[in-house]
Design an enzyme around this catalytic site. Structure first.
Site, PDB file in Angstrom:
ATOM      1  CD  GLU A  46      -1.091  -2.461   1.928  1.00  0.00           C
ATOM      2  OE1 GLU A  46      -2.196  -3.057   2.439  1.00  0.00           O
ATOM      3  OE2 GLU A  46       0.011  -2.535   1.958  1.00  0.00           O
ATOM      4  CB  THR A 190      14.975 -38.797  -2.860  1.00  0.00           C
ATOM      5  OG1 THR A 190      13.362 -39.333  -2.967  1.00  0.00           O
ATOM      6  CG2 THR A 190      15.151 -37.828  -3.891  1.00  0.00           C
TER       7      THR A 190
END
Length: 365
Positions: A46, A190
């Site tokens: 703003e 992984t």
């Protein structure tokens, strides 16, 4: 309002733990100023919009302010946005979505009390924009987004260590996601099998360092994995380890930030406690990229807030194919309902994205 969302997205990855916010000042169809929150500690959207209008010598008195998020009413690193709105003489404020942070909320009421016309648009795009912030600001753990990729029949690879499953467009989508989150996490399996680096490519800088995380269920990972390599713009890799296995993980302490979680005698990683440890380290959002064991455990524990499932147009079923989710006895009964809100084509692949409800779990068929 669409423009405020576009502007807000420019701050993605740099505003944490603050939300992404965009703002536009307008009079009728004429734009007077624009702004977005660039990074924590700097001007809010703003204020940027008001200053932008002033630089262009545009008078904002009596204008309308469009903001993707309710202007804050508290003093943090910068002053309340409501102060700037009131001082500028703005007559009307349209808000995409209320602020979910109880500390910062109340801006709309303050503006109304000062005689400014305030409208709440309840825009779904504005809600989605701060989905991560809304979860993290009201929880003791980070927002967690789980990304998985599989074949049509639900496998992640034809065999351990197989090559890429998805196409370049899908991989680019994932690299973009990495740049948007405080941390990227994978399971130890992984790391052992695929040896990923988990970097953003092409490299792009941001004020907040990138963080890579390895979740180790019981055993450490080899010290020579690429995820531990020094990379400019990246913090030391975090290894999540069970608190009862300190001796097993001692060697990793020389090359990684080993975060022990759970009870002092825990031999298996307590995922909720591990995520709370990440939050304590200032990590508000996590993108998890699997693998099958970690993904299933996170879903089973109700720790996933959004699921991205990418389906490749291929069938992989064989004696050696790896299922996308490890077989867990309670998985079907414990996973909460999915609420799919996005279906998108990524080259030859298809992305299904779902918000996961925290209500009642699904019942097995």
């Amino acid at each position: 309002m669409r423009r405020t969302i576009e502007l807000a997205a420019r701050g993605r990855g740099s505003t944490s733990p603050n939300p992404c916010v965009g703002a536009v000042l307008a009079r009728g169809t004429a734009t007077l100023g624009e702004g977005f929150h660039r990074r924590k500690g700097e001007a809010h959207a703003e204020v940027e919009a008001i200053e932008s209008a002033r630089r262009e010598r545009n008078d904002v008195r009596g204008a309308t302010l469009y903001a993707s998020l309710e202007p804050c009413a508290h003093r943090g690193a910068v002053g309340p946005c409501t102060d700037a709105v009131l001082a500028a003489g703005i007559a009307r404020v349209v808000i995409g979505t209320p602020d979910p942070n109880a500390v910062a909320a109340g801006g709309a009421a303050r503006l109304r009390d000062a005689g400014i016309a305030v409208e709440i648009a309840d825009d779904p795009r504005a809600v989605l924009l701060i989905e991560d912030f809304a979860v993290a600001t009201n929880a003791d753990r980070p927002y967690l987004r789980l990304k998985m990729a599989s074949s049509l029949d639900g496998y992640v690879a034809a065999a351990p260590g197989s090559s890429w499953l998805t196409g370049e467009e899908a991989r680019e989508f994932v690299r973009e996601l990495r740049a948007s989150y405080d941390a990227v996490m994978v399971g130890a399996g992984t790391v052992r099998v695929d040896d990923p680096q988990l970097t953003v490519r092409p490299p792009r800088s941001r004020q907040r360092p990138y963080v890579r995380v390895v979740a180790c269920e019981e055993q450490p990972v080899p010290l020579d994995r690429r995820i531990f390599a020094d990379v400019d713009g990246y913090a030391r890799t975090i290894v999540l380890a069970p608190a009862g296995s300190r001796e097993k993980f001692r060697a990793l302490e020389a090359i990684a930030d080993v975060a022990y979680a759970g009870d002092d005698d825990a031999a298996q990683l307590d995922l909720r406690a591990a995520l709370e440890t990440l939050k304590e380290r200032g990590i508000s959002s996590v993108l998890c990229e699997g693998g099958p064991t970690l993904a299933a455990r996170l879903l089973e524990a109700g720790l996933v807030d959004r699921l991205d499932w990418i389906v490749a147009p291929i069938v992989l079923a064989s004696d050696h194919a790896l299922p996308a989710l490890a077989r867990k006895a309670n998985l079907a009964a414990s996973v909460a309902p999915f609420s799919f809100d996005t279906v998108e084509r990524l080259g030859d692949d298809v992305l299904f994205s779902a918000r996961i409800s925290k209500g009642a779990a699904c019942s097995p068929a």
